[in-house]
Write a protein that holds these residues in place. Structure first.
Motif, PDB file in Angstrom:
ATOM      1  N   ASN A   1       0.799  -1.237   0.000  1.00 18.44           N
ATOM      2  CA  ASN A   1       0.000   0.000   0.000  1.00 18.44           C
ATOM      3  C   ASN A   1       0.820   1.270   0.000  1.00 18.44           C
ATOM      4  O   ASN A   1       0.370   2.294   0.488  1.00 18.44           O
ATOM      5  N   GLN A   2       2.038   1.190  -0.480  1.00 15.01           N
ATOM      6  CA  GLN A   2       2.851   2.393  -0.547  1.00 15.01           C
ATOM      7  C   GLN A   2       2.901   2.902  -1.985  1.00 15.01           C
ATOM      8  O   GLN A   2       3.064   2.123  -2.926  1.00 15.01           O
ATOM      9  N   VAL A   3       2.777   4.224  -2.139  1.00 19.45           N
ATOM     10  CA  VAL A   3       2.897   4.812  -3.474  1.00 19.45           C
ATOM     11  C   VAL A   3       4.383   4.912  -3.808  1.00 19.45           C
ATOM     12  O   VAL A   3       5.155   5.501  -3.059  1.00 19.45           O
ATOM     13  N   ILE A   4       4.793   4.314  -4.925  1.00 19.36           N
ATOM     14  CA  ILE A   4       6.202   4.399  -5.334  1.00 19.36           C
ATOM     15  C   ILE A   4       6.408   5.661  -6.175  1.00 19.36           C
ATOM     16  O   ILE A   4       7.310   6.439  -5.912  1.00 19.36           O
ATOM     17  N   VAL A   5       5.557   5.819  -7.203  1.00 16.59           N
ATOM     18  CA  VAL A   5       5.593   7.087  -7.938  1.00 16.59           C
ATOM     19  C   VAL A   5       4.155   7.578  -8.065  1.00 16.59           C
ATOM     20  O   VAL A   5       3.227   6.786  -8.145  1.00 16.59           O
ATOM     21  N   ARG A   6       3.998   8.899  -8.051  1.00 16.45           N
ATOM     22  CA  ARG A   6       2.657   9.453  -8.128  1.00 16.45           C
ATOM     23  C   ARG A   6       2.479  10.230  -9.427  1.00 16.45           C
ATOM     24  O   ARG A   6       3.365  10.975  -9.832  1.00 16.45           O
ATOM     25  N   GLU A   7       1.317  10.000 -10.065  1.00 17.74           N
ATOM     26  CA  GLU A   7       1.012  10.671 -11.329  1.00 17.74           C
ATOM     27  C   GLU A   7       1.167  12.183 -11.180  1.00 17.74           C
ATOM     28  O   GLU A   7       0.660  12.771 -10.236  1.00 17.74           O
ATOM     29  N   GLY A   8       1.876  12.793 -12.115  1.00 19.66           N
ATOM     30  CA  GLY A   8       2.042  14.238 -12.101  1.00 19.66           C
ATOM     31  C   GLY A   8       3.215  14.720 -11.262  1.00 19.66           C
ATOM     32  O   GLY A   8       3.626  15.862 -11.356  1.00 19.66           O
ATOM     33  N   ALA A   9       3.767  13.827 -10.414  1.00 14.74           N
ATOM     34  CA  ALA A   9       4.887  14.234  -9.556  1.00 14.74           C
ATOM     35  C   ALA A   9       6.188  14.187 -10.352  1.00 14.74           C
ATOM     36  O   ALA A   9       6.312  13.416 -11.293  1.00 14.74           O
ATOM     37  N   PRO A  10       7.155  15.032  -9.973  1.00  6.22           N
ATOM     38  CA  PRO A  10       8.424  14.974 -10.692  1.00  6.22           C
ATOM     39  C   PRO A  10       9.160  13.677 -10.372  1.00  6.22           C
ATOM     40  O   PRO A  10       8.931  13.057  -9.339  1.00  6.22           O
ATOM     41  N   GLY A  11      10.022  13.276 -11.252  1.00  4.44           N
ATOM     42  CA  GLY A  11      10.767  12.042 -11.022  1.00  4.44           C
ATOM     43  C   GLY A  11      11.707  11.826 -12.171  1.00  4.44           C
ATOM     44  O   GLY A  11      11.451  12.266 -13.289  1.00  4.44           O
ATOM     45  N   SER A  12      12.809  11.174 -11.919  1.00  9.26           N
ATOM     46  CA  SER A  12      13.764  10.968 -12.999  1.00  9.26           C
ATOM     47  C   SER A  12      14.412   9.599 -12.889  1.00  9.26           C
ATOM     48  O   SER A  12      15.484   9.376 -13.406  1.00  9.26           O
ATOM     49  N   SER A  13      13.762   8.666 -12.203  1.00 13.00           N
ATOM     50  CA  SER A  13      14.362   7.347 -12.077  1.00 13.00           C
ATOM     51  C   SER A  13      13.432   6.278 -12.636  1.00 13.00           C
ATOM     52  O   SER A  13      12.224   6.483 -12.767  1.00 13.00           O
ATOM     53  N   MET A  14      14.044   5.137 -12.957  1.00 17.08           N
ATOM     54  CA  MET A  14      13.304   4.018 -13.525  1.00 17.08           C
ATOM     55  C   MET A  14      13.372   2.860 -12.540  1.00 17.08           C
ATOM     56  O   MET A  14      14.370   2.669 -11.862  1.00 17.08           O
ATOM     57  N   PHE A  15      12.270   2.094 -12.458  1.00 15.16           N
ATOM     58  CA  PHE A  15      12.177   1.028 -11.471  1.00 15.16           C
ATOM     59  C   PHE A  15      12.054  -0.337 -12.150  1.00 15.16           C
ATOM     60  O   PHE A  15      11.291  -0.496 -13.105  1.00 15.16           O
ATOM     61  N   PHE A  16      12.817  -1.308 -11.656  1.00 10.50           N
ATOM     62  CA  PHE A  16      12.727  -2.693 -12.134  1.00 10.50           C
ATOM     63  C   PHE A  16      12.246  -3.533 -10.964  1.00 10.50           C
ATOM     64  O   PHE A  16      12.892  -3.572  -9.922  1.00 10.50           O
ATOM     65  N   ILE A  17      11.107  -4.188 -11.137  1.00  7.27           N
ATOM     66  CA  ILE A  17      10.561  -4.975 -10.026  1.00  7.27           C
ATOM     67  C   ILE A  17      11.309  -6.305  -9.953  1.00  7.27           C
ATOM     68  O   ILE A  17      11.383  -7.031 -10.950  1.00  7.27           O
ATOM     69  N   THR A  18      11.859  -6.608  -8.801  1.00  9.57           N
ATOM     70  CA  THR A  18      12.542  -7.899  -8.653  1.00  9.57           C
ATOM     71  C   THR A  18      11.714  -8.867  -7.816  1.00  9.57           C
ATOM     72  O   THR A  18      11.868 -10.072  -7.924  1.00  9.57           O
ATOM     73  N   ALA A  19      10.819  -8.336  -6.981  1.00 10.58           N
ATOM     74  CA  ALA A  19       9.917  -9.206  -6.224  1.00 10.58           C
ATOM     75  C   ALA A  19       8.704  -8.389  -5.816  1.00 10.58           C
ATOM     76  O   ALA A  19       8.799  -7.168  -5.689  1.00 10.58           O
ATOM     77  N   GLY A  20       7.559  -9.060  -5.625  1.00 13.39           N
ATOM     78  CA  GLY A  20       6.365  -8.379  -5.152  1.00 13.39           C
ATOM     79  C   GLY A  20       5.364  -8.101  -6.270  1.00 13.39           C
ATOM     80  O   GLY A  20       5.424  -8.704  -7.346  1.00 13.39           O
ATOM     81  N   GLN A  21       4.456  -7.169  -6.002  1.00 15.97           N
ATOM     82  CA  GLN A  21       3.360  -6.885  -6.930  1.00 15.97           C
ATOM     83  C   GLN A  21       2.943  -5.431  -6.753  1.00 15.97           C
ATOM     84  O   GLN A  21       2.814  -4.951  -5.638  1.00 15.97           O
ATOM     85  N   VAL A  22       2.742  -4.741  -7.878  1.00 15.73           N
ATOM     86  CA  VAL A  22       2.289  -3.352  -7.791  1.00 15.73           C
ATOM     87  C   VAL A  22       1.076  -3.153  -8.694  1.00 15.73           C
ATOM     88  O   VAL A  22       0.819  -3.974  -9.578  1.00 15.73           O
ATOM     89  N   GLU A  23       0.323  -2.091  -8.457  1.00 17.05           N
ATOM     90  CA  GLU A  23      -0.721  -1.750  -9.407  1.00 17.05           C
ATOM     91  C   GLU A  23      -0.464  -0.369  -9.983  1.00 17.05           C
ATOM     92  O   GLU A  23       0.113   0.499  -9.341  1.00 17.05           O
ATOM     93  N   VAL A  24      -0.887  -0.210 -11.254  1.00 22.63           N
ATOM     94  CA  VAL A  24      -0.661   1.034 -11.966  1.00 22.63           C
ATOM     95  C   VAL A  24      -2.010   1.711 -12.135  1.00 22.63           C
ATOM     96  O   VAL A  24      -2.950   1.115 -12.656  1.00 22.63           O
ATOM     97  N   ARG A  25      -2.125   2.935 -11.655  1.00 27.94           N
ATOM     98  CA  ARG A  25      -3.394   3.662 -11.754  1.00 27.94           C
ATOM     99  C   ARG A  25      -3.176   4.967 -12.492  1.00 27.94           C
ATOM    100  O   ARG A  25      -2.110   5.564 -12.409  1.00 27.94           O
ATOM    101  N   LYS A  26      -4.207   5.384 -13.191  1.00 25.99           N
ATOM    102  CA  LYS A  26      -4.083   6.610 -13.956  1.00 25.99           C
ATOM    103  C   LYS A  26      -5.405   7.354 -13.921  1.00 25.99           C
ATOM    104  O   LYS A  26      -6.461   6.747 -14.017  1.00 25.99           O
ATOM    105  N   LYS A  27      -5.309   8.664 -13.791  1.00 25.01           N
ATOM    106  CA  LYS A  27      -6.521   9.471 -13.738  1.00 25.01           C
ATOM    107  C   LYS A  27      -6.928   9.862 -15.155  1.00 25.01           C
ATOM    108  O   LYS A  27      -6.102  10.276 -15.948  1.00 25.01           O
ATOM    109  N   ASP A  28      -8.209   9.712 -15.446  1.00 24.79           N
ATOM    110  CA  ASP A  28      -8.719  10.140 -16.741  1.00 24.79           C
ATOM    111  C   ASP A  28      -9.083  11.612 -16.622  1.00 24.79           C
ATOM    112  O   ASP A  28      -9.934  11.975 -15.816  1.00 24.79           O
TER     113      ASP A  28
END
Ligand SMILES: [Zn+2]
Length: 711
Positions: free
Chosen positions: A46-73
């Motif tokens: 239940n932790q947000v890793i990256v948030r839509e619209g927030a600045p960021g400059s890194s890329m993530f590679f999942i090595t274990a676990g499960q995430v969900e991707v959400r997007k606002k219309d």
């Protein structure tokens, strides 16, 4: 030995980075070096890793676990679950490459480990391994090709364009200067926006914010053109517009608002610009779908993409343009249904078209007819977001769509059936925020409300709510539960499905596949020290029996029965095999109910009822010859032109007394019980409806649809 070592080795020892396009050109050894530059990060659930619209400059590679991707219309404000990702998948590459804000929100479902690549490390890698640079160019070129295919922005020359002054006033001058944009045309609810930088998403968002419900189509202009326009043409147009506005005002016709006077509400603007004098108020949402329909016809190549869902990987979905017409169409169908307060959405393929209907205030109505070619893409899209098997088209399927709208969680229960002309999709909207609950909202008649409150405050016994499907039984029961809900009592419910979330209550979803039915849940509740139990429906002997026993052993039980009248409940229970004396001693009361549409209080129209209507509807005059005012529907902006807003209950409340207990004990007929209840003062559905009519809550036509008044 050497050759066998080089050729197949890549297969067995393939590095996880090699499966990612960006690093696919690197050798296993080089990948190992790259990984050394990455940082390990652990995230709890239940932790947000990256948030839509927030600045960021890194890329993530999942090595274990499960995430969900959400997007606002952006057009509907709905927050969609796009996909789930697990080990071996990656996200955030666009921010890494471009440094632009995140395009989606990623949050963890399970504890998740990621390898993170920061932009500065990436830049060093580019120098060290030129092959990454080549891969990068390829990726960007592909993205660009895809983007221009989807958007197809054209370049226009402003000096050759005749701009309508009314259109220019749609966007405030300050915003035009800030973003270097000019609204140049407005046709069929589509605003053509000339932009120096057509990729300026912020500008598009700002424009959509002030002109709601229109489609914005960007076209490119040169900076020089923009300056020239704002320097001279703009001022001339403004003068013209002002003169027109003054002329309109002096003509003093309030019915035809000038463009500057309509508050840029999009809808009104569109009718003013297209000069459709008296467009019906209901045109707004349908108009929105009209545009989408024209999009579909125009952008056929995109539909093909959506129609071949096999090629649509999770990654594609995440990065898919939000302007893709099929996605927008699907989102709008869902969003519009929520906004209009519909309870169900039906998408029905016909021979030559696809019909979209909403059930609103209990009645189905056609919202839009889509071209047949929209069918494949739309149905596939809905199945994807409901997590159904898109390739399975011959068997019925059930799924769920979870969205957030303005921070409120809303679920759609989705089902598909194979129809003759394609799969029909039906979606029930489960608004779990229970904003519509409240006995006082449903029961307008004060004495009836008082009696029902008396029922639900009894320490033990059973309360039945009866009525056909769709009569609002569940809403009444939930409203009752939320009134008595209190931390000092234990409330458990067995439901199918759970339609609202009630805090502090144990709600259990029935699941017949694993044998969890009402009777079994009820038996389990009784071992858990309950005070109040709700059983979704009493439809078999076992459930009926256990409920009655629970009521007789000191518990308060709420349940529903499928009978038309309150008196009919006793016969129905008897038929199910419950002993009459047990029924008579356990029952507190029975509520029969119907739901009817509530007249919109902003536009309902009074009229004087004639004698025939008064007599037929059983309306009582207080003195002979008295004039009786009833109301009928009209339609206005507040009610989407339907004339109705919300619903109201028609109740028949039977309260047990000694005479009724005796009758039930000896197995009296429904008619005998009914007669005795009426003698004791019960209002039947017809009498209750007559009160609603007199108080102006609903119309004669509505009552006749749900209550039989002929006898
Ligand atoms: Zn109205």
């Amino acid at each position: 030995m050497v050759s066998s070592a080089t050729a197949p080795a890549s297969e067995g020892t393939q590095h996880f980075l090699q499966r990612i396009q960006l690093f696919s050109g690197l050798s296993t050894e080089e990948c190992t070096e790259v990984v050394k530059r990455m940082k390990r990060r652990e995230f709890p659930p239940n932790q947000v890793i990256v948030r839509e619209g927030a600045p960021g400059s890194s890329m993530f590679f999942i090595t274990a676990g499960q995430v969900e991707v959400r997007k606002k219309d952006s057009s509907t404000g709905i927050d969609f679950l796009l996909s789930e990702m697990g080990p071996g998948q990656n996200f955030g590459e666009m921010s890494l490459l471009t440094g632009k804000p995140r395009t989606a929100t990623v949050l963890t479902i399970q504890p998740t480990s990621c390898a993170v690549l920061e932009q500065k490390d990436f830049q060093e890698l580019l120098i060290q391994y030129p092959k990454i640079g080549v891969a990068l160019t390829t990726i960007l070129a592909e993205r660009l090709a895809k983007a221009s295919q989807q958007v197809g922005i054209e370049f226009i020359n402003l000096s050759k364009l005749q701009v309508d002054s009314r259109v220019v006033t749609l966007v405030p001058a300050a915003m035009m200067n800030q973003h270097k944009i000019i609204p140049v045309a407005f046709i069929n609810n589509r605003l053509t926006l000339a932009m120096v930088n057509p990729n300026n998403l912020m500008a598009l968002d700002d424009v959509r914010r002030i002109i709601k419900g229109v489609m914005v189509e960007p076209v490119a202009i040169s900076e020089e053109d923009f300056k020239k326009f704002m320097g001279s043409t703009y001022n001339e147009l403004m003068k013209k517009e002002q003169a027109a506005a003054e002329a309109a005002n002096s003509a003093a016709s309030p019915a035809s608002p000038t463009l500057s006077g309509v508050g840029l509400s999009g809808v009104t603007v569109s009718t003013a610009v297209t000069a459709a004098a008296a467009a019906p108020a209901a045109a707004a949402p349908t108009g929105m779908l009209d545009i989408l329909q024209s999009d579909l016809i125009r952008d056929l190549q995109l539909e093909d993409v959506a129609a071949a869902p096999g090629s649509e990987t999770k990654q594609d979905l995440m990065t898919a343009s939000e302007d893709a017409p099929i996605i927008r169409l699907a989102n709008s169908i869902l969003g519009l249904a929520i906004k209009r307060g519909a309870s169900d959405i039906h998408i029905e393929p016909m021979e030559t078209e696809v019909v979209v209907r909403y059930r609103q205030d209990g009645l189905l109505q056609v919202i839009q007819t889509l071209p047949k070619k929209a069918q494949m893409g739309l149905i596939s899209r809905l199945k994807i977001i409901a997590k159904l098997d898109i390739s399975e088209k011959r068997l019925p399927q059930d799924g769920r769509i979870s969205v957030n709208m303005e921070g409120k969680p809303i679920d759609f229960r989705v089902s598909t059936i194979p129809g003759k002309w394609g799969e029909k999709v039906c979606m029930r909207i489960l608004d779990k925020s229970n904003t519509t609950l409240g006995l006082e909202l449903l029961i307008s008649h004060q004495e009836t409300l008082k009696m029902v409150r008396e029922f639900i405050n009894q320490p033990y016994g059973i309360i039945y709510v009866t009525g056909p499907t769709g009569s609002g039984k569940t809403t009444t029961l939930y409203s009752a539960l939320s009134e008595i809900n209190d931390p000092t009592i234990n409330i458990s419910t067995a439901e199918d499905p759970i339609e609202y979330d009630l805090a502090g209550i144990t709600q259990v979803q029935m699941n017949k596949d694993i044998g969890l039915d009402f009777a079994r849940a009820l038996r389990a509740f009784l071992r858990q020290d309950p005070d109040v139990i709700l059983v979704g429906e009493t439809r078999d002997k076992e459930t009926a029996h256990i409920s009655v026993e629970a009521a007789l052993t000191g518990h308060l039980v709420f349940t529903t029965l499928h009978t038309n009248s309150a008196s009919g409940a006793f016969t129905r229970l008897h038929e199910m095999g419950v002993e009459p004396f047990l029924i008579s001693s356990s029952t507190i009361g029975v509520l029969a109910q119907r739901l009817t549409r509530r007249l919109c209080k902003h536009c309902k129209e009074p009229y004087e009822a004639d004698d025939a209507t008064i007599e037929y509807m059983g309306i009582k005059r207080t003195k002979p010859g008295e004039k009786v005012t009833l109301y009928k529907k009209k339609g206005c902006d507040a009610c989407n032109g339907s004339g109705f807003k919300g619903r109201i209950g028609i109740y028949e409340v039977l309260k047990m007394n000694q005479e009724l207990r005796n009758l039930v004990s000896r197995g009296a007929t429904t008619e005998e019980i009914s007669a005795a209840a009426l003698r004791a003062g019960m209002l039947d559905l017809k009498a209750y409806a007559a009160i609603l009519l007199r108080e102006g809550h609903t119309s004669v036509e509505e009552v006749l649809q749900v209550v039989s008044v002929a006898e």
